[in-house]
Scaffold this motif. Structure first.
Motif, PDB file in Angstrom:
ATOM      1  N   UNK A 145      -0.567   3.974 -33.762  1.00 16.36           N
ATOM      2  CA  UNK A 145      -0.168   5.288 -34.292  1.00 16.36           C
ATOM      3  C   UNK A 145      -1.373   6.022 -34.911  1.00 16.36           C
ATOM      4  N   UNK A 146      -2.555   5.623 -34.461  1.00 15.54           N
ATOM      5  CA  UNK A 146      -3.760   6.164 -35.106  1.00 15.54           C
ATOM      6  C   UNK A 146      -3.877   7.682 -34.945  1.00 15.54           C
ATOM      7  N   UNK A 147      -3.492   8.197 -33.780  1.00 11.13           N
ATOM      8  CA  UNK A 147      -3.607   9.642 -33.562  1.00 11.13           C
ATOM      9  C   UNK A 147      -2.663  10.410 -34.497  1.00 11.13           C
ATOM     10  N   UNK A 148      -1.427   9.889 -34.660  1.00 14.98           N
ATOM     11  CA  UNK A 148      -0.500  10.540 -35.604  1.00 14.98           C
ATOM     12  C   UNK A 148      -1.033  10.466 -37.031  1.00 14.98           C
ATOM     13  N   UNK A 149      -1.630   9.310 -37.353  1.00 19.55           N
ATOM     14  CA  UNK A 149      -2.216   9.166 -38.689  1.00 19.55           C
ATOM     15  C   UNK A 149      -3.311  10.208 -38.904  1.00 19.55           C
ATOM     16  N   UNK A 150      -4.113  10.411 -37.855  1.00 15.12           N
ATOM     17  CA  UNK A 150      -5.230  11.361 -37.977  1.00 15.12           C
ATOM     18  C   UNK A 150      -4.704  12.778 -38.216  1.00 15.12           C
ATOM     19  N   UNK A 151      -3.653  13.130 -37.481  1.00 14.34           N
ATOM     20  CA  UNK A 151      -3.097  14.490 -37.655  1.00 14.34           C
ATOM     21  C   UNK A 151      -2.557  14.685 -39.062  1.00 14.34           C
ATOM     22  N   UNK A 152      -1.827  13.695 -39.531  1.00 17.13           N
ATOM     23  CA  UNK A 152      -1.229  13.785 -40.868  1.00 17.13           C
ATOM     24  C   UNK A 152      -2.335  13.772 -41.947  1.00 17.13           C
ATOM     25  N   UNK A 153      -3.343  12.912 -41.748  1.00 18.55           N
ATOM     26  CA  UNK A 153      -4.438  12.819 -42.729  1.00 18.55           C
ATOM     27  C   UNK A 153      -5.219  14.136 -42.778  1.00 18.55           C
ATOM     28  N   UNK A 154      -5.431  14.713 -41.599  1.00 20.31           N
ATOM     29  CA  UNK A 154      -6.183  15.986 -41.557  1.00 20.31           C
ATOM     30  C   UNK A 154      -5.402  17.062 -42.309  1.00 20.31           C
TER      31      UNK A 154
END
Ligand code: SF4
Length: 383
Positions: free
Chosen positions: A67-76
């Motif tokens: 789920x790294x891509x979703x994490x990146x979107x949320x973190x950004x």
């Protein structure tokens, strides 16, 4: 006295404070095993506004890699919400490499035969003047960890000198008592960085072979004593790769910051992400942490501690640093010299580790701007 975490007694100068934070952090780290979570747990954590310690552990799990891509979107988006597109810039200055500890993974280890050096007051002044000429207004002063060679008065001198040139001054020195932190705050220091290295007391004992650093709990409580001494901010870090499971150390480090933030809501909290880098000597049984895993840790910190600063140092390569500040890191060092001196005169004393990003302040600033980020030299007005 000796707590169960300590391999030796408190030294006579060490202050003992009454705090339950360490017990809470170590208990939860024991209970929450990141490898027990699924990708569904990670996605559930990502759907929440405020994350619990369990959610944080789920985001640190190996399963969350999917789920790294979703994490990146949320973190950004979380980073943009709280920090906009600004990135703080600073540089470290090592004024001494004398150290009274014997950490198995560090060049400055007291048992290593390296070139030792310590800057005089005039040399500190000259180095800082040259750093200030780059435009930077924030500095982090590092001294190695020797009460004998770099006493509190010496650190105070460095801090007072820094106030001539800089608006924000951090110190990364051996852990102190709260009245000593108060003295250094009165000299002009704003924040204190202490790395616990590893939060596994047993592993900690194996790696710290001599010196006051062997007292785990005294080091653990350093940030709290710094806040009791009136420091504005405190920074935390685990040296990822020292423990067999770096996720457990990242979990403990985040929990350490989380519980201190709850206890001291006014404190400015920052997280650092050091991972083991090549140096003169190394413990042979360390566990490399890859960039993708480091990014996962940084994003989990961001989502668990939305207001925390996240620092990315020159231990990492430029490309990685340029990327991570667009997702979740908010503070970046530049023009780092990890030997002693080197800005005004020839560097003396051996270096602590190898720098991977040797760009100048201007080069880092330009890279930030090129990526649509706003380099910030100071966001704090001293009253
Ligand atoms: S890690 Fe810090 S305390 Fe340990 S040897 Fe290096 S400088 Fe000294």
């Amino acid at each position: 006295m000796r707590l169960p975490t300590d391999v030796e007694d408190y030294h006579p100068h060490m202050e003992c404070i009454d705090s339950s934070v360490m017990d809470t952090v170590l208990r939860l780290t024991e209970e929450l095993d990141p490898s027990s979570f699924t990708v569904a747990d990670a996605r559930r954590a990502l759907s929440k506004d405020a994350l619990s310690p369990e959610d944080f552990a789920a985001l640190l799990s190996p399963a969350a890699d999917s789920a790294l891509e979703e994490m990146a979107q949320r973190a950004r988006s979380e980073t943009r919400k709280h920090f906009g597109n600004s990135v703080m810039m600073f540089t470290p200055i090592y004024t001494s490499n004398w150290c009274g500890n014997r950490c198995a993974y560090c060049t400055f280890n007291a048992g290593n035969r390296i070139a030792r050096a310590k800057l005089s007051e005039e040399e500190v002044d000259a180095e800082m003047r040259n750093i200030a000429a780059t435009g930077l207004t924030e500095i982090l002063i590092l001294t190695g960890e020797s009460r004998e060679k770099s006493g509190v008065d010496y650190i105070g001198m460095c801090v007072k000198t820094a106030t001539k040139y800089f608006r924000s001054i951090g110190i990364e020195v051996y852990p102190l008592n709260h009245d000593e932190y108060r003295y250094l705050r009165d000299c002009g220091a704003d924040y204190v960085t202490v790395f616990q290295e590893t939060y596994d007391p047993e592993r900690y004992g194996e790696l710290h072979l001599g010196g006051p650093k062997r007292v785990f709990s005294y080091r653990f409580n350093a940030q709290e004593r710094a806040l009791m001494g009136g420091m504005r901010g405190v920074a935390f870090g685990a040296l990822l790769g020292l423990r067999d499971d770096f996720r457990k150390d990242a979990l403990a480090c985040g929990l350490h910051a989380y519980y201190l933030q709850r206890k001291y809501p006014h404190a400015e909290i920052s997280m650092s992400l050091p991972r083991l880098r090549p140096c003169l000597t190394h413990a042979s049984d360390t566990n490399p942490v890859h960039e993708r895993q480091l990014l996962q840790v940084a994003m989990a910190y961001r989502l668990f501690l939305p207001f925390a600063g996240i620092t990315i140092s020159t231990r990492e390569v430029g490309k990685f640093r340029d990327n991570i500040v667009q997702i979740c890191a908010t503070k970046i060092s530049a023009d780092s010299h990890v030997g002693i001196g080197g800005r005004a005169e020839e560097e003396k004393g051996d270096e602590q580790f190898e720098v991977s990003d040797a760009r100048t302040v201007l080069e880092v600033k330009k890279a930030l701007e090129k990526n649509g980020m706003q380099p910030v030299f100071n966001d704090y007005v001293r009253t």
